[in-house]
Design an enzyme around this catalytic site. Structure first.
Site, PDB file in Angstrom:
ATOM      1  N   ARG A  12       0.897  -1.180   0.081  1.00  0.00           N
ATOM      2  CA  ARG A  12      -0.111   0.039  -0.070  1.00  0.00           C
ATOM      3  C   ARG A  12       1.018   1.335   0.059  1.00  0.00           C
ATOM      4  O   ARG A  12       0.472   2.270  -0.605  1.00  0.00           O
ATOM      5  CB  ARG A  12      -0.947   0.009   1.363  1.00  0.00           C
ATOM      6  CG  ARG A  12      -2.216   0.937   1.211  1.00  0.00           C
ATOM      7  CD  ARG A  12      -3.161   0.876   2.246  1.00  0.00           C
ATOM      8  NE  ARG A  12      -4.299   1.425   2.183  1.00  0.00           N
ATOM      9  CZ  ARG A  12      -4.414   2.325   3.028  1.00  0.00           C
ATOM     10  NH1 ARG A  12      -3.546   2.761   3.855  1.00  0.00           N
ATOM     11  NH2 ARG A  12      -5.440   3.225   3.032  1.00  0.00           N
TER      12      ARG A  12
ATOM     13  N   ILE B  86      -8.133   7.294  -0.532  1.00  0.00           N
ATOM     14  CA  ILE B  86      -8.020   5.984  -0.827  1.00  0.00           C
ATOM     15  C   ILE B  86      -8.651   5.422   0.623  1.00  0.00           C
ATOM     16  O   ILE B  86      -8.496   6.088   1.601  1.00  0.00           O
ATOM     17  CB  ILE B  86      -6.491   5.334  -0.701  1.00  0.00           C
ATOM     18  CG1 ILE B  86      -6.335   3.818  -0.899  1.00  0.00           C
ATOM     19  CG2 ILE B  86      -5.565   5.989   0.393  1.00  0.00           C
ATOM     20  CD1 ILE B  86      -4.706   3.712  -0.922  1.00  0.00           C
ATOM     21  N   SER B  87      -9.513   4.428   0.742  1.00  0.00           N
ATOM     22  CA  SER B  87     -10.314   3.967   1.753  1.00  0.00           C
ATOM     23  C   SER B  87      -9.344   3.307   2.757  1.00  0.00           C
ATOM     24  O   SER B  87      -7.993   2.759   2.415  1.00  0.00           O
ATOM     25  CB  SER B  87     -11.348   3.017   1.278  1.00  0.00           C
ATOM     26  OG  SER B  87     -12.187   3.699   0.398  1.00  0.00           O
ATOM     27  N   LYS B  88      -9.720   3.120   4.147  1.00  0.00           N
ATOM     28  CA  LYS B  88      -9.208   2.425   4.975  1.00  0.00           C
ATOM     29  C   LYS B  88      -9.040   0.958   4.437  1.00  0.00           C
ATOM     30  O   LYS B  88      -9.935   0.544   3.841  1.00  0.00           O
ATOM     31  CB  LYS B  88     -10.161   2.607   6.109  1.00  0.00           C
ATOM     32  CG  LYS B  88     -10.194   3.504   6.883  1.00  0.00           C
ATOM     33  CD  LYS B  88     -11.326   3.349   8.059  1.00  0.00           C
ATOM     34  CE  LYS B  88     -11.724   4.234   9.185  1.00  0.00           C
ATOM     35  NZ  LYS B  88     -12.300   3.820  10.085  1.00  0.00           N
TER      36      LYS B  88
ATOM     37  N   PHE C 218     -17.612   7.157   1.476  1.00  0.00           N
ATOM     38  CA  PHE C 218     -17.011   7.288   0.053  1.00  0.00           C
ATOM     39  C   PHE C 218     -17.009   8.884  -0.639  1.00  0.00           C
ATOM     40  O   PHE C 218     -18.402   9.442  -0.269  1.00  0.00           O
ATOM     41  CB  PHE C 218     -17.419   6.305  -0.794  1.00  0.00           C
ATOM     42  CG  PHE C 218     -16.629   4.870  -0.352  1.00  0.00           C
ATOM     43  CD1 PHE C 218     -15.627   4.359  -1.113  1.00  0.00           C
ATOM     44  CD2 PHE C 218     -17.469   4.142   0.511  1.00  0.00           C
ATOM     45  CE1 PHE C 218     -15.162   3.111  -0.803  1.00  0.00           C
ATOM     46  CE2 PHE C 218     -16.616   3.031   0.804  1.00  0.00           C
ATOM     47  CZ  PHE C 218     -15.642   2.450   0.240  1.00  0.00           C
TER      48      PHE C 218
END
Ligand code: SAH
Length: 268
Positions: free
Chosen positions: A84, A110-112, A260
């Protein structure tokens, strides 16, 4: 050539990125053509020196995900494999494996990790779409920096990922090209229209949410396929929506709340 940050940030990977060789609207994210011809297998981009450090930190992240209840071995394996830290800005590299969303530029995030993992696990949870454990074709809406596309590449036969912001589409090409992912195609365009040329898809996953699910996504979903997307009923907060397309019709489940970025139409 531009150097990418290592993990932790202070350590040098000695790693360079291969710039994209083409800027087509649909781009296979292979290494540049010359390199691809010389090396039949994907180019090994394992960072020297601190590779093990980032592997350990990822392992801890994976253990945490498992403790939080994520059971899907395929997803845990992919989360442990995809680096990541290669997808976030230099200044944020040290936060790459924390359970937090991070900015990726142009006002997007960018999401968790636990949300990304949960969504991919949900996508794999559809009834009839796995072939030898893998989803067939997956359509991703919202490539962003390309992190989720790299994860999807591990659990799918083929990934088609669309981004509406040219700057991020180009960034994703830059991030993914050195990884030699032969089953990922990046598309610059409006994901609200889906990508009819490759339909039907065993899975459709969106990283941006609106208050309607575009009809194109439903049309392009295979029978037995599953769609996972953030969704909000008008004015209400966002939740994860799962739609299964069965021979008897659509089955919908609204799950936990999520946050989101908005699904927008057109390109920019
Ligand atoms: N999966 C991404 C997350 C990116 S955030 C990652 O791993 O980095 C969501 C992305 O959806 C943003 O980049 C945003 O530009 C994009 N997006 C929003 N509406 C879109 C649309 N109609 N078509 C394609 N991408 C869209």
């Amino acid at each position: 050539m531009k150097k990418r940050p290592g993990f932790p940030a202070k350590v040098d990977f000695g790693q360079t990125h291969t710039p994209p060789s083409t800027q087509l609207s649909a781009t296979k994210v292979l290494p540049s053509a010359g390199l691809a011809q010389k090396a039949k297998t994907p180019i090994n981009t394992t960072p020297s020196g601190i590779g093990l450090d980032s592997a350990k930190v990822r392992e801890r992240m994976v253990q945490k995900l498992a403790l939080q209840g994520l059971e899907d071995e395929w997803v845990l394996k992919a989360m442990g494999k995809v680096e990541r830290h290669r997808f976030v800005d230099t200044a944020l590299v040290n936060q790459a494996y924390e359970d937090t969303s991070l900015p990726i530029g142009l006002g997007q995030t960018i999401s968790k990790p636990n949300v990304v993992a949960r969504m991919i696990a949900l996508l794999r949870g559809g009834k009839n779409l796995l072939i030898n454990g893998k989803i067939g074709k997956v359509l991703e809406i919202g490539t962003g920096c390309g992190y989720q596309a790299a994860l999807l590449s591990e659990v799918s036969k083929a990934v088609f990922s669309i981004e509406r912001l040219k700057g991020l589409h180009d960034k994703a090409i830059e991030n993914l090209s050195p990884m030699g992912l032969h089953n990922v195609t990046l598309i610059f365009g409006d994901g609200m229209l889906g990508h009819p040329g490759e339909a039907p898809y065993g899975g459709i996953i969106s990283a941006a949410g609106g208050d309607t699910v575009p009809q194109a996504w439903i049309d392009q979903l295979a029978i037995g396929g599953r769609l996972v997307a953030p969704w909000s009923s008008e004015g209400a907060s966002q939740s994860l929506l799962v739609i299964d397309k069965t021979p008897q019709g659509l089955q919908r489940q609204v799950l936990e709340p999520v946050h989101f970025v908005p699904l927008k139409s057109g390109v920019a």
